[in-house]
Design an enzyme around this catalytic site. Sequence first.
Site, PDB file in Angstrom:
ATOM      1  N   LYS A 295       0.893  -0.796   0.035  1.00 28.93           N
ATOM      2  CA  LYS A 295      -0.169  -0.015  -0.309  1.00 28.93           C
ATOM      3  C   LYS A 295       1.144   1.389   0.006  1.00 28.93           C
ATOM      4  CE  LYS A 295      -4.130  -2.491   2.706  1.00 28.93           C
ATOM      5  NZ  LYS A 295      -4.703  -1.820   2.118  1.00 28.93           N
ATOM      6  N   ARG A 369     -10.699 -11.407   1.740  1.00 34.85           N
ATOM      7  CA  ARG A 369     -11.065 -12.499   1.086  1.00 34.85           C
ATOM      8  C   ARG A 369     -10.184 -13.956   1.115  1.00 34.85           C
ATOM      9  NH1 ARG A 369     -11.457  -9.036  -4.672  1.00 34.85           N
ATOM     10  NH2 ARG A 369     -10.755  -7.630  -2.651  1.00 34.85           N
TER      11      ARG A 369
END
Length: 519
Positions: A295, A369
């Site tokens: 990130k 996920r």
Amino acid sequence: MSPVSASTAYPSPTVAVASALPKRKVASSVLIVPVVGGSEDDAAAKVVANPYLDAEAVGEIEVALEALGAKGGAEQLSRVVAPSLPVDSVLAVGLGKDRDTWPADTIRRAAGVAARSLSGVETVITTMSDIDLEATVEGLMMGSYRFTAFRSDKTAPKDTGVRKITALTPDTRAATKEIAARAAAIATAVATARDLVNTPPSHLFPAEFAKRAKALGESAGLEVEVLDDKVLAKEGYGGIIGVGKGSSRPPRLVRLVHRGGNNQARTRGADSGGGKTVALVGKGITFDTGGISIKPAANMHHMTSDMGGAAAVIATVVLAAQQKLPIDVIATVPMAENMPSATAQRPGDVLTQYGGITVEVLNTDAEGRLILADAIVRACQDGPDYLIETSTLTGAQTVALGSRTPGVMGSDEFRDRVAEISQSVGENGWAMPLPEELKDDLKSTVADLANVSGSRFAGMLVAGTYLREFVADGVQWAHIDIAAPAYNTGGPWGYTPKGGTGVPTRTMFAVLEDIAASG
């Protein structure tokens, strides 16, 4: 050793109900009264009618408010002195225009604003409870929340904060006290979730998170199982292991079980939801750098909140046990830290999720996920009637719905039920679709699925579509994406502080209560 215990770091106030004001002056106290605006725009605020204040006291308050120019606007605060009352001061909180009834969240937020403003006050007495006892208690307690565990004496608050809340209500029978106690328990659960989210990743890594979850579960009488990284690898939890590979602090999977179904016969009628089993799953990424798909540095520190779903699930199952809900609730909570290192999974790697589905990891920052899929498959092995899972899943949630509105996806009927209940408790979940064509975006050239699509559109819905692949047939399922609502990066508002919010603890508990009542 961490300075934060398994219980809430900021002790919750005690709550009592009473039918009248105390006869003697209470030290370090404030009386919170709701006020409304007059019929004209420039009219002074008026005290909402209640049986606890006589004409003299009301006159003192309204004269003081007029002198301050208070108009009774929504959540406007005014601190005044009323010499005839047995408190140090009166805090008037505006509800806006006068009306016959107010939405519960209007009362909840007004109470929260009032509580947040208090400093050096140990005892709060309020007449707001005459309007809505439950919302008042929840708002006051959630607004009273502080996180001070890592403050030194140099910067820690000098006052001890609100320690006692007395809610005035004409009915002080046992049933009324139970309403107040339930509201206090819900607010305390929210504080537990907030504490976990606010604890920095230096002190809340997977093993420590599992330790705290176990302590909270055991304190509530839950069955607890903790799987370490060796067991996870042996049993094929490829998603959790894959995400945790880059960290020196290995992953965990925690299972917390409330067996309440046996209470059904003696607590509920024939049409109740007794005998139902509800699975809860929450994402527990204790810190998310993005892994190799790292990130940007700006605001990465907000990723201390990437375990907000797990925190809410843990708080909810503990609350379900404390409230003796007559259903079985089984929480499956995967925990990992997503870090870049020589051992981290790479974009292009293929892993095998628990249950056998292979996944091409195109983006290591779509890690939530992966751990959720393992947990969903394991949760479905328990044969639940319903599955609720929640996570700080996608930045796309924030783009689509903003910072305060969770996105709710899942099987249509249950999704809508969860969203409606979420709105009723003030957490404002919004139902979102899962278009069938999005599954094509998750095709992989080398595996059963890819973990992201090649499109930048509908990111929240694509993630929901991915998770749907792992939900067993026949299970009614809802996912709550709380990417922004779990962590308030702006200023405080209503009963919501800066930092961890505890969303969606109240939504999930209200859904559990609804299932317990009606199936």
